[in-house]
Scaffold this active site. Sequence first.
Site, PDB file in Angstrom:
ATOM      1  N   ASP A  20       0.817  -1.208   0.000  1.00  0.00           N
ATOM      2  CA  ASP A  20       0.000   0.000   0.000  1.00  0.00           C
ATOM      3  C   ASP A  20       0.849   1.256   0.000  1.00  0.00           C
ATOM      4  O   ASP A  20       0.478   2.276  -0.571  1.00  0.00           O
ATOM      5  CB  ASP A  20      -0.917  -0.026   1.234  1.00  0.00           C
ATOM      6  CG  ASP A  20      -2.036   0.984   1.155  1.00  0.00           C
ATOM      7  OD1 ASP A  20      -2.276   1.529   0.067  1.00  0.00           O
ATOM      8  OD2 ASP A  20      -2.684   1.232   2.186  1.00  0.00           O
ATOM      9  N   CYS A 244      -3.901   6.039  -2.531  1.00  0.00           N
ATOM     10  CA  CYS A 244      -4.655   5.110  -3.356  1.00  0.00           C
ATOM     11  C   CYS A 244      -4.698   5.655  -4.771  1.00  0.00           C
ATOM     12  O   CYS A 244      -5.130   6.794  -4.976  1.00  0.00           O
ATOM     13  CB  CYS A 244      -6.077   4.937  -2.812  1.00  0.00           C
ATOM     14  SG  CYS A 244      -7.096   3.866  -3.851  1.00  0.00           S
TER      15      CYS A 244
END
Length: 315
Positions: A20, A244
């Site tokens: 991530d 993101c």
Amino acid sequence: MTADTGLPARVTIHEVGPRDGLQNEKTVVPAAVKAEFVHRLAAAGLTTIEATSFVRPDLVPQLADAEELFPLLRDLDVRLPVLVPNERGLDRALALGVREVAVFASVTESFARANLGRTVDESLAMFTPVVARATDAEVPVRGYLSMCFGDPWEGAVPPERTVRVARRLIDLGCARLSLGDTIGVATPNQVTELLTALNEAGIPTDRLAVHFHDTYGQALANTLTALRHGVTTVDASAGGLGGCPFARSATGNLATEDLLWMLNGLGIETGVDLDGLVATSRWLAGHLGRPSPSRTVRALSHEDPVDTQPRRPSP
């Protein structure tokens, strides 16, 4: 429990930096550097490190080297979960001997379409055979829930919407759920409200983890609230890297160093060495060509992103 605090005596940090944290970096990091990053994280005492994601290379180019990277990590005696979006991703992961996987579901329709190109129900249907096959292979599955508190297109997210998707993932067979504040808008009262709603729906706290982003500077406060509720697994990203690629308002994850500084101060054990972790994030910052966003890394490093030896401030 720590004295007089109602907090857990030990917390597991689920390190998401290699997956991530790096997925939104524009400059592709070589697999050898990623492998050294994971090895350094393990040397600092992290025992759960999310290594990569078996997604389509054209969608997330930074993680296109999963098949090259994972074999470089086989000597590590730590948990190395990976993200798989579908059965094809699961096939690729199982072929390499992966022993833990995760699926990534959205609570909101807008983000489900932006991230997966499907509705919420269609994405859950896609995960059904993934979870079933992984479970049959004795590979535990973690279920990520994104946009649990707010969505950039839809605004505030009522707890019952998160509860609905969480219940579906548990029923599919997910061993643990990670509650994501993907755009970092949650506040402590919302965290309490959601955790309580999940408990009332029959989902115990010991099957929950939290995953906060720090857009409004609330990640540590939200984490502390979750710990007081009984949560003992917290997602964090070394150096505060992350975001993101499918939600531009999603800024960096909670920095593992910032989390560790707070946990150390509370007397909560993690088994992670702060100095080793700071040195690792400063080393990676040198490869990325910019300083770490982590306040703790900067404070212990005198704002020098390229020096690989952490120095504590003078008294």
